[in-house]
Design an enzyme around this catalytic site. Structure first.
Site: not given
Length: 397
Positions: A73, A119
């Site tokens: 990410k 998340d």
């Protein structure tokens, strides 16, 4: 596991997949290569598991060592924060360079506040990029977020707020807070709306795609199994590989958590509208716990993806254990819950008698070369250990 087939409809193409091309990938890799400590992550060939499953080859891209973030990410987050800082500092005409941007940003510390909902892994990447560039970061997390993921973000200097909503509700809270306070909203999904920011983040993911392409060399994959939460990552990967391989484009399967399978339901409904999954979206695959598809991601996937799978948690847990404890000399891979989804879908299709016709239709045989991407390592170490000890056992239907 639920598995459906949807015929690709190239006539539906809106051309957005074309922006995720070799030029975009090379620009992304050039930027990430300027980050101190950059090195490409490993592409692991699992010959033993491939033989056991009856396919020709299985390749797994292991993102657990990416920038010491334990996840891919940071690629999208760093690219997006850097591009915004470049424009803000008047360096937009220059080639994006991480070190130069950090040096310039150090002269205007805490001038900007970057905000996002996460998340876990996306917020981690944004917090890391902001820390390196000396800017403030505010991260919102959904109800049920683990303490470990929260602390990981806080340890990078970001402010965190845990809401009482699911991921999609948290997205709306973060977006509203950014608009109210004049913060920069840096999100990896668009909640069904047009967003230039999402496209920038998706282009950042192309670094791992280009690395993988070069590592594969002449080994052209016949299939790529991609996990999806909202679908932005899967969309970027599908667009790049299908555009590059053209008439040899691999068959694409999208794997999701069955309790948050918004892309699966959109493909299943197939009426041109995005399908939303509501509720708590509870799943051990936290990175896939999204109830609203990314519009840009779906616009790509509807062109290039044919197969869609919705997985129960126990299949992800089984795949994690399989990757951690390999057979016949395979290299072990520490794959987190979301990271194992693609491999989990492959194993189930190849071993469950219910899917004999589907695997034949997919061409999953001794000539198949399958690529999966393990997008994270043990980002929740406590839960990873529980799973290694047997948590989430198989539930027979």
């Amino acid at each position: 596991m639920k598995l459906i087939h949807r015929n690709k409809r190239l006539s539906e193409s809106c051309g957005v997949d074309k922006i995720f091309d070799m030029k975009a990938a090379e620009e992304s890799l050039s930027f990430h290569s300027s980050i101190p400590g950059y090195r490409q992550t490993n592409l692991v060939e699992l010959k033993g598991l491939a033989k056991k499953l009856g396919i020709g080859a299985l390749y797994v891209k292991d993102e657990s060592t990416r920038f010491k973030l334990n996840s891919f990410k940071g690629l999208g987050g760093s690219r997006c924060v850097a591009q915004y800082m470049s424009q803000y500092l008047g360096m937009a005409s220059e080639k994006l360079n991480f070190v130069k941007l950090c040096e310039a940003s150090a002269k205007v510390p805490n001038t900007l506040t970057f905000c996002s909902a996460t998340d876990g892994n996306h917020g981690h990447g944004i917090a890391w990029a902001c820390k390196e560039m000396g800017q403030r970061c505010v991260i919102f997390l959904p109800a049920g977020s683990t303490e470990e993921r929260i602390r990981t973000i806080q340890n990078l200097g970001a402010e965190t707020f845990v809401t009482d909503k699911n991921y999609d509700g948290t997205y709306e809270i973060a977006k509203a807070a950014a608009e109210k306070n004049g913060w920069v909203f840096v999100q990896d999904t668009d909640n069904g709306e047009k967003s230039e920011t999402v496209a920038v983040i998706m282009k950042g993911y192309l670094t791992l795609a280009l690395e993988t392409l070069r590592q594969l060399g002449d080994n052209v994959p016949t299939h790529i199994f991609l996990q999806a939460g909202c679908g932005s990552f899967a969309g970027a990967m599908a667009a790049f590989f299908c555009n590059f391989y053209k008439d040899k484009a691999p068959k694409i399967l999208i794997a999701e958590a069955d309790n948050a399978a918004c892309v699966f339901k959109t493909a299943e409904k197939d009426n041109g509208e995005l399908q939303v999954v509501e509720g708590d979206l509870r799943t051990i695959m936290a990175g896939l716990s999204c109830g609203v598809p990314c519009r840009l991601g779906w616009d790509i996937l509807k062109q290039h993806a044919e197969w869609f799978a919705a997985l129960p948690d126990y299949l992800a847990a089984e795949a994690m254990r399989t990757l951690a404890r390999p057979i016949d000399g395979d290299k072990p891979i520490v794959a987190g819950e979301s990271a194992a989804a693609g491999v989990a879908a492959l194993i189930e299709i190849m071993t469950d008698p219910r899917f004999v016709k589907q695997r034949q239709a997919m061409g999953l045989d001794e000539n198949a070369k399958v690529l999966c991407i393990s997008t994270e390592g043990d980002t929740d170490k406590a839960n990873y250990q529980r799973i290694m000890e047997g948590a989430y056992p198989r539930q027979e239907s």
